[in-house]
Scaffold this active site. Structure first.
Site, PDB file in Angstrom:
ATOM      1  CB  ALA A 190      -0.318  -7.693   3.976  1.00  0.00           C
ATOM      2  CB  CYS A 191      -3.843  -3.258   2.875  1.00  0.00           C
ATOM      3  SG  CYS A 191      -3.915  -2.213   4.608  1.00  0.00           S
TER       4      CYS A 191
END
Length: 337
Positions: A10-11
């Site tokens: 998750a970025c």
């Protein structure tokens, strides 16, 4: 077509459009394990392979670049000497076309590097990649039993942006200055729809505060446009860092029911005009930078150089770290035999 499992990274990525043509791109790298990131300098004139078996794409790099690796088998983030930035983020909904003999293959591990090696602007990249000159080939994440599924963002010194995704086996491109923010699931069209809802509410009234991708998109989208248009580039960089920190996941956080949520391992901020590549690890007290203007990218004198960041990116650097790189053999991109 190859589809990943539900466990994902998750970025967040955001582009700041400031005064006097100032453009700054920030991203966070969120991952459940140490992604073994190091920084690399690549000169022009490198001979590249798409690492997709016998029918691999081959090219010679036109531009030098500074990049952050993943496991030293992929390019996850970086900027080239022309001021083009590339970031890859996880997108579990990605589905890539089947590899066939009609066109050469390119490993997903080198997707971002291909853009950095070949293009100076987003418009140039969009024009070339829209023709789909290769087929993206994915493989398992090192040490894990899941396929890498990514989408790619590009931004340049003019403030132009583009998002590249493969949905249902088809390439989808979102191109324009308005596409400043990207996170993970859902697909980008749905991210835009969710963000439209939060725009009606207004960030000064209420913003979603969870670590979910859609919530991070809403926060980053509001704050990257709410912060002032500073005259001082150093203050602008500091402000953009504060935005990407706001969209980060605290170190050590793990959410069993939300496997897409992982701790932020590191953050980068790219100053396109000054050609400075800033890096900040979650486990060190300092931010440092690489000055691309001070690097010799020429094929005659330029060398492949590596900055060893250590386990969990825990080696400490401060200020201008351009001179701290050491000559090294280039890594080989993960791909097919």
């Amino acid at each position: 077509m190859l589809i990943a499992s539900v466990t994902a990274e998750a970025c967040t990525r955001a582009v700041y459009l400031g005064k006097g043509g100032m453009v700054i791109t920030a991203r966070s790298m969120d991952w459940r394990n140490d992604v073994s990131t190091n920084l690399w300098i690549f000169p022009r004139g490198m001979q590249r392979s798409g690492e997709a078996g016998p029918n691999s794409l081959h090219w010679t790099s036109r531009y030098g670049s500074v990049i952050a690796s993943g496991y030293d088998v992929s390019t996850t983030d970086g900027m080239n000497e022309a001021g083009l930035a590339a970031n890859v983020l996880w997108l579990v909904e990605s589905q890539y076309p089947a590899l066939d003999a009609s066109k050469p293959g390119l490993t997903i591990a080198a997707w971002a590097q291909y853009a950095l090696d070949n293009f100076a602007t987003v418009a140039e990249a969009v024009g070339a990649l829209r023709a789909e000159p290769f087929t993206i080939v994915t493989d398992k994440v090192p040490g894990e039993d899941r396929l890498a599924t990514l989408h790619l963002s590009l931004s340049d010194a003019s403030g132009d942006s583009a998002i590249f995704e493969y949905i249902n086996g088809k390439l989808v491109i979102h191109h324009g200055r308005d596409y400043q923010v990207m996170t993970n699931s859902p697909a980008f069209d749905e991210q835009l729809s969710l963000n439209a809802y939060w725009k009606q509410i207004g960030g000064t009234v209420m913003l979603p505060g969870t670590n979910r991708a859609a919530d991070r998109f809403a926060r980053a989208s509001f704050y990257i446009n709410a912060i002032p248009k500073f005259d001082d580039a150093n203050i602008a960089v500091a402000s953009v860092f504060s935005v990407i920190r706001n969209a980060s996941v605290p170190f050590g956080i793990a959410t069993p029911d939300e496997p897409n949520i992982s701790s932020t391992r590191w953050r980068t901020v790219i100053d396109h005009k000054r050609k400075l590549y800033f890096f900040e690890s979650a486990l060190t007290p300092n931010t440092f930078w690489v000055d691309l203007k001070a690097v010799d990218f020429s094929p005659e004198l330029g060398k492949v150089m590596k900055l060893n960041l250590g386990e969990n990116q825990s080696h400490i650097f401060a200020g201008d770290a351009t001179g701290a790189f050491s000559e090294a053999r280039p890594f080989r991109f993960l791909g097919l035999p």
